[in-house]
Design a protein around this motif. Structure first.
Motif, PDB file in Angstrom:
ATOM      1  N   THR A  47      -6.128  -2.541   2.884  1.00  0.00           N
ATOM      2  CA  THR A  47      -6.468  -1.445   1.988  1.00  0.00           C
ATOM      3  C   THR A  47      -7.969  -1.344   1.715  1.00  0.00           C
ATOM      4  O   THR A  47      -8.711  -2.300   1.927  1.00  0.00           O
ATOM      5  N   ALA A  48      -8.339  -0.186   1.222  1.00  0.00           N
ATOM      6  CA  ALA A  48      -9.681   0.003   0.677  1.00  0.00           C
ATOM      7  C   ALA A  48      -9.603   0.200  -0.827  1.00  0.00           C
ATOM      8  O   ALA A  48     -10.601   0.504  -1.473  1.00  0.00           O
ATOM      9  N   THR A  49      -8.395   0.023  -1.376  1.00  0.00           N
ATOM     10  CA  THR A  49      -8.193   0.292  -2.807  1.00  0.00           C
ATOM     11  C   THR A  49      -7.629  -0.915  -3.537  1.00  0.00           C
ATOM     12  O   THR A  49      -8.304  -1.936  -3.654  1.00  0.00           O
ATOM     13  N   GLU A  50      -6.360  -0.797  -3.987  1.00  0.00           N
ATOM     14  CA  GLU A  50      -5.824  -1.814  -4.890  1.00  0.00           C
ATOM     15  C   GLU A  50      -5.266  -3.045  -4.183  1.00  0.00           C
ATOM     16  O   GLU A  50      -4.829  -2.971  -3.047  1.00  0.00           O
ATOM     17  N   ASP A  51      -5.303  -4.191  -4.887  1.00  0.00           N
ATOM     18  CA  ASP A  51      -4.680  -5.410  -4.394  1.00  0.00           C
ATOM     19  C   ASP A  51      -3.163  -5.295  -4.476  1.00  0.00           C
ATOM     20  O   ASP A  51      -2.622  -4.510  -5.270  1.00  0.00           O
ATOM     21  N   LEU A  52      -2.478  -6.092  -3.668  1.00  0.00           N
ATOM     22  CA  LEU A  52      -1.026  -6.191  -3.753  1.00  0.00           C
ATOM     23  C   LEU A  52      -0.693  -7.298  -4.745  1.00  0.00           C
ATOM     24  O   LEU A  52      -1.139  -8.438  -4.588  1.00  0.00           O
ATOM     25  N   PRO A  53       0.062  -6.987  -5.798  1.00  0.00           N
ATOM     26  CA  PRO A  53       0.394  -8.028  -6.774  1.00  0.00           C
ATOM     27  C   PRO A  53       1.272  -9.116  -6.177  1.00  0.00           C
ATOM     28  O   PRO A  53       1.965  -8.896  -5.180  1.00  0.00           O
ATOM     29  N   ALA A  54       1.260 -10.274  -6.777  1.00  0.00           N
ATOM     30  CA  ALA A  54       2.045 -11.412  -6.285  1.00  0.00           C
ATOM     31  C   ALA A  54       3.535 -11.124  -6.294  1.00  0.00           C
ATOM     32  O   ALA A  54       4.289 -11.682  -5.487  1.00  0.00           O
ATOM     33  N   ASP A  55       3.991 -10.261  -7.212  1.00  0.00           N
ATOM     34  CA  ASP A  55       5.397  -9.856  -7.278  1.00  0.00           C
ATOM     35  C   ASP A  55       5.458  -8.338  -7.083  1.00  0.00           C
ATOM     36  O   ASP A  55       5.558  -7.590  -8.051  1.00  0.00           O
ATOM     37  N   PRO A  56       5.392  -7.856  -5.828  1.00  0.00           N
ATOM     38  CA  PRO A  56       5.294  -6.415  -5.576  1.00  0.00           C
ATOM     39  C   PRO A  56       6.495  -5.667  -6.147  1.00  0.00           C
ATOM     40  O   PRO A  56       7.624  -6.184  -6.141  1.00  0.00           O
ATOM     41  N   GLU A 108       3.813 -15.508   1.770  1.00  0.00           N
ATOM     42  CA  GLU A 108       2.454 -15.216   1.330  1.00  0.00           C
ATOM     43  C   GLU A 108       2.324 -13.753   0.938  1.00  0.00           C
ATOM     44  O   GLU A 108       2.964 -12.876   1.528  1.00  0.00           O
ATOM     45  N   VAL A 109       1.503 -13.511  -0.044  1.00  0.00           N
ATOM     46  CA  VAL A 109       1.079 -12.157  -0.401  1.00  0.00           C
ATOM     47  C   VAL A 109      -0.434 -12.112  -0.246  1.00  0.00           C
ATOM     48  O   VAL A 109      -1.146 -12.882  -0.900  1.00  0.00           O
ATOM     49  N   LEU A 110      -0.912 -11.242   0.640  1.00  0.00           N
ATOM     50  CA  LEU A 110      -2.338 -11.157   0.933  1.00  0.00           C
ATOM     51  C   LEU A 110      -2.847  -9.743   0.722  1.00  0.00           C
ATOM     52  O   LEU A 110      -2.107  -8.770   0.900  1.00  0.00           O
ATOM     53  N   THR A 111      -4.119  -9.637   0.403  1.00  0.00           N
ATOM     54  CA  THR A 111      -4.800  -8.349   0.443  1.00  0.00           C
ATOM     55  C   THR A 111      -6.017  -8.488   1.344  1.00  0.00           C
ATOM     56  O   THR A 111      -6.846  -9.387   1.135  1.00  0.00           O
ATOM     57  N   LEU A 112      -6.110  -7.631   2.352  1.00  0.00           N
ATOM     58  CA  LEU A 112      -7.238  -7.634   3.281  1.00  0.00           C
ATOM     59  C   LEU A 112      -8.067  -6.372   3.066  1.00  0.00           C
ATOM     60  O   LEU A 112      -7.542  -5.261   3.071  1.00  0.00           O
ATOM     61  N   ARG A 113      -9.351  -6.561   2.904  1.00  0.00           N
ATOM     62  CA  ARG A 113     -10.267  -5.430   2.724  1.00  0.00           C
ATOM     63  C   ARG A 113     -11.309  -5.402   3.849  1.00  0.00           C
ATOM     64  O   ARG A 113     -11.557  -6.409   4.509  1.00  0.00           O
ATOM     65  N   VAL A 141       4.502  -8.293   7.383  1.00  0.00           N
ATOM     66  CA  VAL A 141       4.715  -6.909   6.967  1.00  0.00           C
ATOM     67  C   VAL A 141       3.369  -6.386   6.496  1.00  0.00           C
ATOM     68  O   VAL A 141       2.848  -6.845   5.466  1.00  0.00           O
ATOM     69  N   MET A 142       2.788  -5.454   7.240  1.00  0.00           N
ATOM     70  CA  MET A 142       1.447  -4.946   6.958  1.00  0.00           C
ATOM     71  C   MET A 142       1.544  -3.588   6.273  1.00  0.00           C
ATOM     72  O   MET A 142       2.045  -2.630   6.854  1.00  0.00           O
ATOM     73  N   ILE A 143       1.084  -3.524   5.050  1.00  0.00           N
ATOM     74  CA  ILE A 143       1.167  -2.306   4.248  1.00  0.00           C
ATOM     75  C   ILE A 143      -0.212  -1.666   4.232  1.00  0.00           C
ATOM     76  O   ILE A 143      -1.155  -2.204   3.632  1.00  0.00           O
ATOM     77  N   VAL A 144      -0.348  -0.532   4.918  1.00  0.00           N
ATOM     78  CA  VAL A 144      -1.651   0.107   5.102  1.00  0.00           C
ATOM     79  C   VAL A 144      -1.794   1.328   4.199  1.00  0.00           C
ATOM     80  O   VAL A 144      -0.817   1.832   3.638  1.00  0.00           O
ATOM     81  N   ASP A 145      -3.023   1.808   4.073  1.00  0.00           N
ATOM     82  CA  ASP A 145      -3.260   2.996   3.251  1.00  0.00           C
ATOM     83  C   ASP A 145      -2.671   4.249   3.883  1.00  0.00           C
ATOM     84  O   ASP A 145      -2.221   5.157   3.171  1.00  0.00           O
ATOM     85  N   ALA A 146      -2.696   4.336   5.224  1.00  0.00           N
ATOM     86  CA  ALA A 146      -2.193   5.542   5.890  1.00  0.00           C
ATOM     87  C   ALA A 146      -1.770   5.250   7.317  1.00  0.00           C
ATOM     88  O   ALA A 146      -2.363   4.403   8.003  1.00  0.00           O
ATOM     89  N   LEU A 147      -0.730   5.958   7.748  1.00  0.00           N
ATOM     90  CA  LEU A 147      -0.269   5.993   9.128  1.00  0.00           C
ATOM     91  C   LEU A 147      -0.382   7.447   9.603  1.00  0.00           C
ATOM     92  O   LEU A 147      -0.641   8.341   8.792  1.00  0.00           O
ATOM     93  N   PRO A 148      -0.204   7.717  10.900  1.00  0.00           N
ATOM     94  CA  PRO A 148      -0.294   9.103  11.373  1.00  0.00           C
ATOM     95  C   PRO A 148       0.653  10.024  10.610  1.00  0.00           C
ATOM     96  O   PRO A 148       1.694   9.573  10.110  1.00  0.00           O
ATOM     97  N   PRO A 149       0.310  11.302  10.476  1.00  0.00           N
ATOM     98  CA  PRO A 149       1.161  12.244   9.744  1.00  0.00           C
ATOM     99  C   PRO A 149       2.608  12.207  10.223  1.00  0.00           C
ATOM    100  O   PRO A 149       2.874  12.200  11.430  1.00  0.00           O
TER     101      PRO A 149
END
Length: 365
Positions: free
Chosen positions: A185-194, A215-220, A259-267
């Motif tokens: 992400t370029a925004t918010e962190d993922l909380p430890a308990d999503p 593991e719960v990670l946030t990559l910027r 499991v990679m949670i991104v800001d956006a995928l193709p429309p």
């Protein structure tokens, strides 16, 4: 492995040929002439392809009480790979294609033109560029038979070589699925308990599968928080999503599925799996699923469950090829309705639960 520079925020949640003699990937007798050696559950061997793109036969021993056989073929990234034959100890040929001729045209048509990701023959399999995976059984009416099995691999080009890995998971009641949740992400962190975790666990409990987050990670600052393009029917080894999977795989400290949670995928794309099924090997560049973030936790949970179920082996209830032809999944009790997880809902049938619980990714704890 290309690793972009990034800032990491981490919350650790839990630990955790062809000749008369077939080449074999399992020992059959003790060196001292005594009792037979127990067949091992993971073997690998190299195979060579002939002028038709068909490999030599490879033999391996299926131990008693095996819940599934996973075959992973690692070959050249530019070529499609699949199974040309597969026979267990009962002698029944499961693929049923002509191994005396090339299948290049059919493989390339189905993959690149029809975009169905299917293979000629009786076995439901998904040919893949580079790394191919097949898990058997993939329907409730199929059975793993102990004893000597043989297989051949096919690719869409003559000659060359590949590595074949066979993983034979024990029928030990494994029902635990370990995940790494990685927010890119370029925004918010993922909380430890999503907030989506409760619903995700509820969906998988229908198959008696317990989700455990390692593991719960946030990559910027990865440059990959917005995936702008994808390829059909499956991603290639050079895609942005695979680049992200490589990066994440080099970052996580466990073997759990990423499991990679991104800001956006193709429309129009809410999520994608890097395999159907995916290779059960954390070191593979096709290891993981991607999901687009969103404000609705239940919707995010559904998409994670849907894409993770693809990786474990479930097909869509119905797929449509580029020609408009419909391809139904091989499970008898699924129907194309909004309530099914592999359509537009969250429900799983007993048949789908059976397939999910065959995955070698499941563990007992």
């Amino acid at each position: 492995m290309r690793i972009a520079s990034f800032v990491l925020s981490l919350a650790l949640v839990g630990g955790v040929a062809c000749s008369e003699t077939l080449p074999t990937v399992a020992p059959v007798a003790a060196h001292d002439g005594g009792s037979p050696i127990e067949p091992t559950r993971e073997r690998s061997a190299s195979v060579a392809f002939d002028e038709n793109g068909i490999s030599e036969p490879l033999a391996f021993v299926v131990p008693p009480s095996t819940r599934s056989i996973a075959v992973v073929v690692e070959g050249e990234a530019a070529h499609l790979h699949a199974l040309a034959s597969f026979t267990m100890a009962d002698g029944v040929e499961l693929v049923g294609i002509d191994i005396a001729r090339s299948h290049t045209d059919a493989m390339q048509h189905n993959y690149f033109t029809e975009q169905s990701g299917t293979m000629p023959g009786e076995l439901r399999q998904s040919p893949r560029l580079g790394t191919f995976t097949h898990v058997y059984p993939y329907a409730p009416d199929q059975t793993v038979i102990e004893g000597t099995a043989t297989l051949r691999v096919v690719r869409d080009a003559p000659f060359g070589a590949a590595t074949v890995r066979v993983l034979m998971a024990p029928d030990d009641g494994a029902r635990v699925l370990h995940l790494n949740l990685v927010r890119v992400t370029a925004t918010e962190d993922l909380p430890a308990d999503p907030p989506f975790l409760r619903e995700l666990r509820r969906i998988f409990r229908q198959a008696d599968i317990e989700v455990v987050v390692d593991e719960v990670l946030t990559l910027r600052d990865t440059g990959l928080e917005k995936i702008a393009s994808m390829t059909e029917p499956q991603e290639t080894s050079e895609s942005d999503s695979v680049s992200l999977a490589r990066m994440v795989g080099a970052t996580t400290s466990t073997t759990a599925l990423d499991v990679m949670i991104v800001d956006a995928l193709p429309p129009g794309v809410g999520g994608l799996s890097l395999g159907v099924p995916g290779p059960p090997m954390p070191e593979s560049y096709y290891y993981g699923v991607l999901v687009e973030s969103g404000p609705d936790a239940r919707s995010v949970a559904r998409v994670i469950a849907h894409e993770t179920s693809h990786f474990l082996g479930l097909q869509h209830v119905v797929n449509r090829g580029a020609s408009g032809r419909l391809y139904l999944d091989p499970i008898p009790d699924t129907v194309d309705e909004a309530t099914n997880l592999m359509a537009h809902g969250t429900e799983l049938t007993p048949g789908q639960a059976f397939v999910l619980t065959r995955s070698p990714l499941l563990s007992t704890n």
